[in-house]
Write a protein that holds these residues in place. Sequence first.
Motif, mmCIF file in Angstrom:
data_model
loop_
_atom_site.group_PDB
_atom_site.id
_atom_site.type_symbol
_atom_site.label_atom_id
_atom_site.label_comp_id
_atom_site.label_asym_id
_atom_site.label_seq_id
_atom_site.Cartn_x
_atom_site.Cartn_y
_atom_site.Cartn_z
ATOM 1 N N ILE A 97 0.798 -1.096 0.130
ATOM 2 C CA ILE A 97 0.033 -0.163 -0.030
ATOM 3 C C ILE A 97 0.773 1.317 -0.009
ATOM 4 C CG2 ILE A 97 -1.637 1.288 1.400
ATOM 5 C CD1 ILE A 97 -2.642 -1.480 2.323
ATOM 6 N N LEU A 98 1.925 1.113 0.898
ATOM 7 C CA LEU A 98 2.740 2.513 0.786
ATOM 8 C C LEU A 98 3.507 2.730 -0.346
ATOM 9 C CD1 LEU A 98 4.158 4.577 2.857
ATOM 10 C CD2 LEU A 98 6.180 3.330 2.595
ATOM 11 N N THR A 99 3.897 1.640 -1.103
ATOM 12 C CA THR A 99 4.552 1.611 -2.559
ATOM 13 C C THR A 99 3.353 2.570 -3.514
ATOM 14 O OG1 THR A 99 5.803 -0.463 -1.978
ATOM 15 C CG2 THR A 99 5.764 0.625 -4.224
ATOM 16 N N SER A 100 2.474 1.869 -3.436
ATOM 17 C CA SER A 100 1.117 2.534 -4.125
ATOM 18 C C SER A 100 1.152 4.132 -3.934
ATOM 19 C CB SER A 100 -0.001 1.897 -4.165
ATOM 20 O OG SER A 100 0.292 0.394 -4.500
ATOM 21 N N ALA A 101 0.991 4.372 -2.614
ATOM 22 C CA ALA A 101 0.964 5.765 -2.215
ATOM 23 C C ALA A 101 1.970 6.832 -2.687
ATOM 24 C CB ALA A 101 0.839 5.704 -0.546
ATOM 25 N N ILE A 102 3.304 6.222 -2.542
ATOM 26 C CA ILE A 102 4.395 6.975 -2.683
ATOM 27 C C ILE A 102 4.522 7.152 -4.237
ATOM 28 C CG2 ILE A 102 6.964 7.211 -2.586
ATOM 29 C CD1 ILE A 102 5.689 7.700 0.097
ATOM 30 N N ALA A 103 4.227 5.986 -4.866
ATOM 31 C CA ALA A 103 4.175 5.909 -6.597
ATOM 32 C C ALA A 103 3.071 7.118 -6.879
ATOM 33 C CB ALA A 103 3.562 4.738 -7.214
ATOM 34 N N MET A 104 1.712 7.409 -6.509
ATOM 35 C CA MET A 104 0.992 8.242 -6.528
ATOM 36 C C MET A 104 1.413 9.656 -6.376
ATOM 37 S SD MET A 104 -2.909 8.313 -5.594
ATOM 38 C CE MET A 104 -3.263 6.705 -5.681
ATOM 39 N N LYS A 105 2.195 9.815 -5.016
ATOM 40 C CA LYS A 105 2.836 11.216 -4.674
ATOM 41 C C LYS A 105 3.789 11.555 -5.784
ATOM 42 C CE LYS A 105 1.512 12.578 -0.319
ATOM 43 N NZ LYS A 105 1.209 13.968 -0.411
ATOM 44 N N LEU A 106 4.658 10.785 -6.078
ATOM 45 C CA LEU A 106 5.673 11.037 -7.144
ATOM 46 C C LEU A 106 5.437 11.206 -8.426
ATOM 47 C CD1 LEU A 106 8.414 8.593 -5.758
ATOM 48 C CD2 LEU A 106 8.663 10.964 -5.596
ATOM 49 N N GLY A 107 4.259 10.483 -8.977
ATOM 50 C CA GLY A 107 3.992 10.529 -10.276
ATOM 51 C C GLY A 107 4.222 9.478 -11.234
ATOM 52 N N LEU A 108 4.698 8.087 -10.482
ATOM 53 C CA LEU A 108 5.341 7.123 -11.056
ATOM 54 C C LEU A 108 4.118 6.470 -11.789
ATOM 55 C CD1 LEU A 108 7.531 5.124 -8.453
ATOM 56 C CD2 LEU A 108 8.263 5.790 -10.656
ATOM 57 N N VAL A 109 4.536 5.735 -13.019
ATOM 58 C CA VAL A 109 3.396 4.944 -13.765
ATOM 59 C C VAL A 109 2.903 3.690 -13.013
ATOM 60 C CG1 VAL A 109 3.055 3.360 -15.765
ATOM 61 C CG2 VAL A 109 4.442 5.559 -15.915
ATOM 62 N N PRO A 110 1.808 3.191 -12.721
ATOM 63 C CA PRO A 110 0.521 3.788 -13.535
ATOM 64 C C PRO A 110 -0.185 4.881 -12.810
ATOM 65 C CG PRO A 110 0.014 1.928 -12.348
ATOM 66 C CD PRO A 110 1.627 2.304 -11.865
ATOM 67 N N PHE A 111 0.528 5.657 -11.920
ATOM 68 C CA PHE A 111 -0.239 6.904 -11.081
ATOM 69 C C PHE A 111 0.168 8.200 -11.611
ATOM 70 C CE2 PHE A 111 0.121 3.156 -8.163
ATOM 71 C CZ PHE A 111 -0.901 2.719 -7.952
ATOM 72 N N HIS A 112 0.463 8.124 -12.946
ATOM 73 C CA HIS A 112 1.318 9.199 -13.480
ATOM 74 C C HIS A 112 0.226 10.339 -14.104
ATOM 75 C CE1 HIS A 112 0.695 6.763 -16.997
ATOM 76 N NE2 HIS A 112 0.942 7.837 -17.726
ATOM 77 N N PHE A 113 -0.891 10.077 -14.464
ATOM 78 C CA PHE A 113 -1.659 10.979 -15.185
ATOM 79 C C PHE A 113 -1.866 12.421 -14.673
ATOM 80 C CE2 PHE A 113 -3.040 6.355 -15.982
ATOM 81 C CZ PHE A 113 -2.814 6.405 -17.417
ATOM 82 N N TRP A 114 -1.787 12.540 -13.458
ATOM 83 C CA TRP A 114 -2.183 13.815 -13.057
ATOM 84 C C TRP A 114 -0.889 14.867 -13.364
ATOM 85 C CZ3 TRP A 114 1.213 15.768 -9.315
ATOM 86 C CH2 TRP A 114 2.050 14.959 -8.604
ATOM 87 N N PHE A 115 0.216 14.294 -13.399
ATOM 88 C CA PHE A 115 1.738 14.912 -13.329
ATOM 89 C C PHE A 115 1.726 15.881 -14.488
ATOM 90 C CE2 PHE A 115 6.357 15.591 -12.976
ATOM 91 C CZ PHE A 115 6.348 16.548 -12.097
ATOM 92 N N PRO A 116 1.465 15.483 -15.922
ATOM 93 C CA PRO A 116 1.668 16.514 -16.878
ATOM 94 C C PRO A 116 0.855 17.494 -16.881
ATOM 95 C CG PRO A 116 1.822 14.192 -17.474
ATOM 96 C CD PRO A 116 1.569 14.119 -16.218
#
Length: 346
Positions: A97-116
């Motif tokens: 869960i933490l890896t997913s949360a940090i990926a979302m915070k950083l903008g790692l794929v697949p949680f990257h859509f917000w960043f650009p």
Amino acid sequence: MNPQAKLIFTISLILGTTITISSNHWIMAWAGLEINTLAILPMISKSHHPRSIEAATKYFLTQAAASALVLFSSMTNAWHTGQWDITQLSHPTSSLILTSAIAMKLGLVPFHFWFPEVLQGSPLLTGLLLSTIMKLPPMTLLYMTSPSLNPTLLTFLAILSAAIGGWMGLNQTQIRKIMAFSSISHLGWMAIIIVYNPKLTLLNFYLYTMMTATVFLTLNSIKVHKLSTLMTAWTKIPSLNAMLLLTLLSLAGLPPLTGFLPKWLIIQELTKQEMIPAATLMALLSLLSLFFYLRLAYCTTITLPAHTTNHMKQWRTGKPTNFLIAVLATMSIVLLPISPMILTII
């Protein structure tokens, strides 16, 4: 923006980052992340343009969801182990869960859509903060929990990030979006090595921050937002454009420049860990990023427009180059020869 308000938001940013970096308790780290999010929102939306408001809304929703996941992960871990210490993340579900949360915070794929989208809606200096300082607290949490993280999941996210970051940046004309996809592919390089050599991830992050700061400050100095205006901006400050060319090539990771150092060390470390297929794949995927950096570099130094329609040449500004840009640009270009000294420091 009111100078007093700007001062308060800047102090809050520094405070939130410092709290998260220096804390051992999950609740303190979470509080620091929240302070950071709330401090950057007015900076994103200060122009009152609909795109800025949209960017601020997207940023708020994404970061709120990620913060909730951080809290959920730490509570699950505390429930099973009785520990609130950040370094004691021993429960496997909490770690996922933490890896997913940090990926979302950083903008790692697949949680990257917000960043650009968020970067495109922000002013250049706010974009610089989003790409660098705002990524430091989540990166610190990853660094502190690195022994407990799942290497397979992180390698998968890293390779996807390098692929999507390079591929999606190919067709962009807006420089802020190109820098966003560049950030996503660089995060892939950081994520793949964090379990095996966390200090190398931090070195990569510091060098990436330095080079990105140079690019954003230069673009802010010559007031350029898209490729078409970059083509005619060479008349403003020609020497600065030459430095921008070298910094972009350094970001791409070409050998005699600073940006080659982290890529070289990461590929070396992956080879030591017998992850030769992953190292080969990352090296090949960096060619995608190299293409759009070369495109940017070409547009930076082009002295005549690519088509025959008349362009108005822009006036050369008499003002001297900012000292900070000069220092950052020099460091972004010439640090490779002193890499043995850098390695002894880390």
